[in-house]
Scaffold this motif. Structure first.
Motif, PDB file in Angstrom:
ATOM      1  N   ILE A   1      25.904  50.314  28.235  1.00  0.00           N
ATOM      2  CA  ILE A   1      24.756  50.076  29.108  1.00  0.00           C
ATOM      3  C   ILE A   1      24.774  51.111  30.230  1.00  0.00           C
ATOM      4  O   ILE A   1      25.782  51.258  30.940  1.00  0.00           O
ATOM      5  N   LEU A   2      23.685  51.816  30.396  1.00  0.00           N
ATOM      6  CA  LEU A   2      23.572  52.829  31.450  1.00  0.00           C
ATOM      7  C   LEU A   2      23.167  52.160  32.753  1.00  0.00           C
ATOM      8  O   LEU A   2      22.181  51.419  32.811  1.00  0.00           O
ATOM      9  N   LEU A   3      23.917  52.431  33.822  1.00  0.00           N
ATOM     10  CA  LEU A   3      23.662  51.846  35.134  1.00  0.00           C
ATOM     11  C   LEU A   3      22.883  52.840  35.989  1.00  0.00           C
ATOM     12  O   LEU A   3      23.442  53.578  36.804  1.00  0.00           O
ATOM     13  N   TRP A   4      21.573  52.873  35.809  1.00  0.00           N
ATOM     14  CA  TRP A   4      20.742  53.857  36.483  1.00  0.00           C
ATOM     15  C   TRP A   4      20.654  53.610  37.989  1.00  0.00           C
ATOM     16  O   TRP A   4      20.366  54.532  38.765  1.00  0.00           O
ATOM     17  N   LYS A   5      20.887  52.367  38.418  1.00  0.00           N
ATOM     18  CA  LYS A   5      20.809  52.079  39.854  1.00  0.00           C
ATOM     19  C   LYS A   5      21.989  52.655  40.637  1.00  0.00           C
ATOM     20  O   LYS A   5      21.950  52.713  41.861  1.00  0.00           O
ATOM     21  N   LYS A   6      23.030  53.069  39.952  1.00  0.00           N
ATOM     22  CA  LYS A   6      24.231  53.574  40.626  1.00  0.00           C
ATOM     23  C   LYS A   6      24.381  55.090  40.520  1.00  0.00           C
ATOM     24  O   LYS A   6      25.453  55.632  40.776  1.00  0.00           O
ATOM     25  N   ILE A   7      23.311  55.782  40.123  1.00  0.00           N
ATOM     26  CA  ILE A   7      23.418  57.229  39.952  1.00  0.00           C
ATOM     27  C   ILE A   7      23.345  57.942  41.303  1.00  0.00           C
ATOM     28  O   ILE A   7      22.848  57.396  42.294  1.00  0.00           O
ATOM     29  N   ASN A   8      23.849  59.152  41.306  1.00  0.00           N
ATOM     30  CA  ASN A   8      23.721  60.051  42.466  1.00  0.00           C
ATOM     31  C   ASN A   8      22.583  61.029  42.150  1.00  0.00           C
ATOM     32  O   ASN A   8      22.738  61.954  41.350  1.00  0.00           O
TER      33      ASN A   8
ATOM     34  N   HIS B   1      26.764  62.125  34.536  1.00  0.00           N
ATOM     35  CA  HIS B   1      26.352  61.676  35.870  1.00  0.00           C
ATOM     36  C   HIS B   1      25.841  60.229  35.916  1.00  0.00           C
ATOM     37  O   HIS B   1      25.528  59.744  37.015  1.00  0.00           O
ATOM     38  N   VAL B   2      25.709  59.542  34.792  1.00  0.00           N
ATOM     39  CA  VAL B   2      25.200  58.159  34.804  1.00  0.00           C
ATOM     40  C   VAL B   2      26.349  57.209  34.494  1.00  0.00           C
ATOM     41  O   VAL B   2      26.943  57.294  33.411  1.00  0.00           O
ATOM     42  N   PRO B   3      26.694  56.294  35.427  1.00  0.00           N
ATOM     43  CA  PRO B   3      27.772  55.325  35.153  1.00  0.00           C
ATOM     44  C   PRO B   3      27.369  54.376  34.027  1.00  0.00           C
ATOM     45  O   PRO B   3      26.179  54.120  33.787  1.00  0.00           O
ATOM     46  N   THR B   4      28.351  53.825  33.325  1.00  0.00           N
ATOM     47  CA  THR B   4      28.099  52.927  32.205  1.00  0.00           C
ATOM     48  C   THR B   4      29.024  51.719  32.276  1.00  0.00           C
ATOM     49  O   THR B   4      30.025  51.720  32.983  1.00  0.00           O
ATOM     50  N   LYS B   5      28.650  50.695  31.518  1.00  0.00           N
ATOM     51  CA  LYS B   5      29.515  49.539  31.279  1.00  0.00           C
ATOM     52  C   LYS B   5      29.290  49.068  29.855  1.00  0.00           C
ATOM     53  O   LYS B   5      28.281  49.408  29.221  1.00  0.00           O
ATOM     54  N   THR B   6      30.225  48.261  29.328  1.00  0.00           N
ATOM     55  CA  THR B   6      30.139  47.761  27.956  1.00  0.00           C
ATOM     56  C   THR B   6      29.679  46.317  27.954  1.00  0.00           C
ATOM     57  O   THR B   6      30.146  45.492  28.742  1.00  0.00           O
ATOM     58  N   SER B   7      28.716  45.999  27.090  1.00  0.00           N
ATOM     59  CA  SER B   7      28.171  44.648  27.016  1.00  0.00           C
ATOM     60  C   SER B   7      29.182  43.694  26.412  1.00  0.00           C
ATOM     61  O   SER B   7      30.117  44.092  25.724  1.00  0.00           O
TER      62      SER B   7
END
Length: 396
Positions: A335-342, A383-389
């Motif tokens: 899952i791409l965490l677009w809210k946490k990007i720089n 540059h885009v943080p991620t997490k695993t579902s």
């Protein structure tokens, strides 16, 4: 009754009868009451002038005005024991998802794709058993069963006649093995600590010959003997209207078909220890669509939803059991965490990509697209943080 006699009886477990109230005493027999409270408990209403056992008169206002509630009752406190049990935490047994099977007589399934979508959306069955599919090998299952519904479809089409045929559709999150196809029946096996074997069967109304009936008996018997400890379910259109199944009375009452045909299916149920669960009519006044199971105690519901489509005149049989099956978990995904990007870093990376892209000379359009696509994916990966579902089942 004098005060001395009353006090003596109040301090014992003897029962006595009050002539004024017309009832026996209950205070000292059922409850553990202190001796100091025996007199006040024996009579809720007390009178300063009347020391005999009496009841207030409903017709005398003067007597009621002289009576008062004994205030000592408020200090008794909670009883040491109570007849009503303490409330317990409700069991979550009813919250468990039941295993749902529906049996449908389609009478041509090819043009009932929209009806199948409605059936899945309203009931969401785990297994769909279909009879009279009227299919042939040149018809693809995707023509009537949309792959987006999430079912694996297994068919047994009739070779010599376009009519007849059975189908079993299983949700693709169920783990199943050992798909078996006979000449008259289709079986699947769902593995678990206690396995489940499910079969779909259809008998054409014109097949009453001994060879056909005996072969059906042998095929089901052979599979039943192979899986003696499994939960065994066979459902479909048996076309045996002469048998009365209601109220556990398995007798032959009609004469539509030869007696030996109905008797053979009764023998099948008896010899294989299978109980028929449908106790309502599925076609006119007859019970043609049956559910034979080796574990009737697992059943929680068996009811008739309306027929599917316009042409089919058989009611659907919905059958729920408490048997637990193995369901595959959802695959983990990134899952791409677009809210946490720089955003500043991404802007600089995109500017560098555009500069290098414009400075490069491309010979083909495919090379140009491949370079641009690879550059964008690289920026996202860097540059885009991620997490695993999670792999658990959750509501959308």
């Amino acid at each position: 009754m004098t005060t001395e006699v009353y006090d003596h009886l109040a301090n014992t477990s003897d029962s006595w009868y009050c002539t004024g109230f017309g009832n026996p005493n209950h205070s000292t027999v059922l409850y553990d009451i202190p001796t100091s409270m025996a007199y006040s408990v024996g009579s809720i209403y007390s009178s300063d002038s009347d020391k005999t056992c009496s009841t207030p008169s409903h017709t005398s206002a003067a007597r009621l005005s002289d009576l008062h509630f004994d205030s000592t009752m408020s200090s008794i406190g909670s009883p040491t024991a109570a007849s009503s049990p303490k409330p317990t935490t409700p069991s979550n047994h009813n919250n468990k998802k039941h295993f749902c099977i529906v049996t449908v007589n389609f009478q041509s399934i090819r043009k009932k794709g929209k009806d199948i979508v409605i059936l899945v959306e309203t009931i969401s069955p785990d297994v769909i058993i279909g009879t009279e599919t009227w299919l042939s090998s040149d018809i693809s299952s995707s023509e009537f069963f949309n792959p987006s519904l999430g079912y694996n479809v297994y068919r047994n089409d009739r070779k010599s006649d376009a009519h007849g045929g059975v189908i079993i559709a299983v949700k693709n999150n169920l783990e199943f093995t050992n798909v078996t196809s006979g000449s008259n029946i289709e079986f699947i096996q769902l593995p678990k600590k206690k396995q489940m074997v499910i079969g779909a069967y259809y008998r054409p109304p014109d097949r009453v010959d001994d060879q056909y009936i005996l072969k059906t008996y042998e095929e089901i018997s052979a599979l039943r003997s192979t899986h003696k400890k499994a939960v065994f379910i066979v459902s479909g259109d048996f076309n045996v209207p002469d048998i009365q199944w209601a109220d556990n009375i398995n007798i032959i009452t009609g004469r539509i078909y030869p007696h030996r045909v109905s008797q053979r299916f009764l023998d099948l149920s008896h010899d294989l220890s299978l109980e028929q669960m449908v106790d309502f009519s599925t076609w006119n006044e007859n019970t043609l669509d049956l559910v034979l199971t080796s574990h009737p105690a697992f059943m929680t519901r068996c009811k008739p939803p309306p027929p599917i489509g316009v042409r089919s005149d058989h009611d659907i049989v919905l059958f729920n059991t408490t048997h637990e099956v193995t369901r595959s978990r959802h695959p983990r995904r990134k899952i791409l965490l677009w809210k946490k990007i720089n955003q500043d870093n991404i802007k600089r990376a995109c500017f560098d990509l555009c500069t290098s892209f414009l400075d490069r000379h491309f010979t083909t359009l495919d090379d140009m697209w491949s370079t641009f696509k690879t550059g964008l994916l690289g920026i996202i990966e860097t540059h885009v943080p991620t997490k695993t579902s999670s792999s658990r089942f959750t509501h959308p």
